[in-house]
Design a protein around this motif. Structure first.
Motif, short mmCIF file in Angstrom:
data_model
loop_
_atom_site.label_atom_id
_atom_site.label_comp_id
_atom_site.label_asym_id
_atom_site.label_seq_id
_atom_site.Cartn_x
_atom_site.Cartn_y
_atom_site.Cartn_z
N LEU A 159 5.53 5.10 5.69
CA LEU A 159 5.08 5.06 7.30
C LEU A 159 5.70 4.10 8.12
CD1 LEU A 159 3.34 6.69 9.09
CD2 LEU A 159 1.29 5.35 8.32
N PHE A 202 0.64 4.33 0.75
CA PHE A 202 0.36 4.98 1.94
C PHE A 202 1.16 4.41 3.20
CE2 PHE A 202 -1.70 6.85 5.65
CZ PHE A 202 -1.66 8.47 5.45
N PHE A 203 1.20 3.13 3.10
CA PHE A 203 1.83 2.68 4.34
C PHE A 203 3.26 2.52 4.17
CE2 PHE A 203 -2.73 1.53 5.65
CZ PHE A 203 -2.58 2.03 6.92
N ASP A 252 0.91 -1.30 -0.11
CA ASP A 252 0.09 -0.02 -0.14
C ASP A 252 0.77 1.24 0.13
OD1 ASP A 252 -3.16 0.71 1.13
OD2 ASP A 252 -1.33 2.25 1.23
#
Lengths: 282, 109
Positions: B97, B93-94, B91
């Protein structure tokens, strides 16, 4: 397991016996705002007649944990500084969290951490309307609060179901109950006349790509939500991360430095919140 | 410096005024609503300062804290992160992060 009758549950949510003063108050507030002859001072004075509401709301905006800037001493002052829509959201916030059972305190901590993360995202990406976004973030999981209050046993089973099947809460809720917490959030926003800038993040934080209005705000709240969860601040212990709506990365492109800055601001707060509940601040 | 798997790192913590203790050090300056500094960053808290803060209605302050992380803690946390991110490896987005969270854990080691 059989789901819950959606229509009957919606009616139950709309009656919400645990929040007795809220619906009437929000209607009065909505009427006053619509009348251009009514000044902010007048509205502040009118709302200020409700002593409990006033003290709860001022305590909330002045609490270090919620991170609003500076001292706010009257309701009129709050209206001038934050605007009508933000104050509407705050009225809801100051009422709903009080009703939570200690089993749902992680949800309260999660909500505060997300509001701080959302504010920081606005800071680092220079996104305006921080106050309103912060409040939308505080309220984004309001549907979960209702589920904890209205169907506590079914909801604890739903959490177990999400944990054991490694699926997100919204998916578990749809499978077990027939609707999810964002649907409930939207019903409440309708009922309480909350504006789209608050209702969109509440209703669409798990499906950002289909929010037709205020998509950037929805994405800020959604991104803040995922960041806090990644840092270990889930609303439910044991639920693991699941794939995000790609719109979030497109609208909120955060670099590693920016993610670090957000973590720097949010982590100490999450740590401090560990030992307290909403009643300590309300 | 690493010594037998134990290290000490300084982190910042927000501590409720009822839990702060004499000798703790402010990690951020305490500023009032007019922007005036009440206590500078680095101030060591005394009993009289703490009660003054309480009288002023201050609920919590940022303090420096020394945290020790054992090798077992570190490994348990790392394992937990892997499990937590197990469904979102691809993903977009992750991905950054997770890197950030692992780097932050590494820094505390």
């Amino acid at each position: 397991m059989a789901g819950i009758d959606k229509t009957a549950f919606r009616k139950k949510v709309e009656r919400l016996s645990n929040l007795p003063t809220l619906p009437g108050l929000m209607e009065r507030f909505a009427e006053m705002i619509q009348d251009p002859a009514t000044s902010m001072a007048k509205i502040g004075e009118e709302l200020g007649k409700d002593q409990i509401l006033t003290s709860k709301l001022l305590k909330l905006v002045n609490s270090a944990f919620y991170g609003f800037p500076g001292r706010i001493s009257t309701l009129t002052h709050a209206l001038v500084l934050l605007g009508y829509d933000a104050v509407k959201g705050l009225i809801v916030t100051s009422n709903v969290f009080d009703e939570l059972n200690p089993t749902a305190y992680p949800l309260w901590r999660h909500s505060i951490a997300i509001s701080r993360a959302a504010r920081t995202i606005c800071d680092v990406l220079k996104i305006p309307d921080q106050e309103e976004i912060t409040i939308a973030a505080l309220l984004h999981d309001i549907g979960k609060i209702v589920l904890h209050i209205e169907v506590p046993d079914e909801y604890l089973k739903t959490i177990d179901y999400a944990v054991s099947n490694e699926i997100p809460m919204w998916k578990a809720e749809r499978e077990m109950l027939g609707f999810d917490h964002a649907d409930i959030g939207l019903w409440l926003c309708d009922k309480w006349h909350l504006p789209a800038k608050l209702s969109k993040p509440i209703g669409y934080h798990h499906k950002c790509s289909v929010a037709r209005e205020f998509q950037e705000r929805v994405a800020v709240v959604a991104a803040a939500n995922e960041i806090v969860k990644a840092l270990g601040g889930q609303a439910e212990d044991g639920v693991i991360l699941s794939p995000t709506d790609p719109t979030i990365s497109e609208l909120i492109p955060l670099t590693k430095d920016q993610l670090n800055e957000i973590a720097d601001r949010v982590e100490p707060e999450m740590e401090a919140l560990k030992s307290i509940g909403p009643k300590d601040l309300a | 410096m690493v010594k037998q798997g134990r290290t000490i790192t300084m982190t910042i913590k927000l501590v409720s005024i009822s839990d702060v203790q004499v000798g703790m050090e402010l990690a951020k300056a305490l500023v009032n609503e007019k922007g005036m500094t009440l206590s500078a960053e680095g101030t060591q808290l005394t009993a009289s300062l703490i009660s003054r803060f309480e009288r002023m209605g201050i609920e919590a302050v940022y303090i420096h804290s020394q945290e020790q992380m054992s090798e077992e803690d570190y490994l348990a946390k790392k394992l937990h992160i892997e499990k937590h991110f197990s469904k979102v490896r691809d993903d977009p987005f992750f991905i950054p992060l997770k890197e950030v969270i692992l780097e932050r854990l590494e820094a505390k080691r």
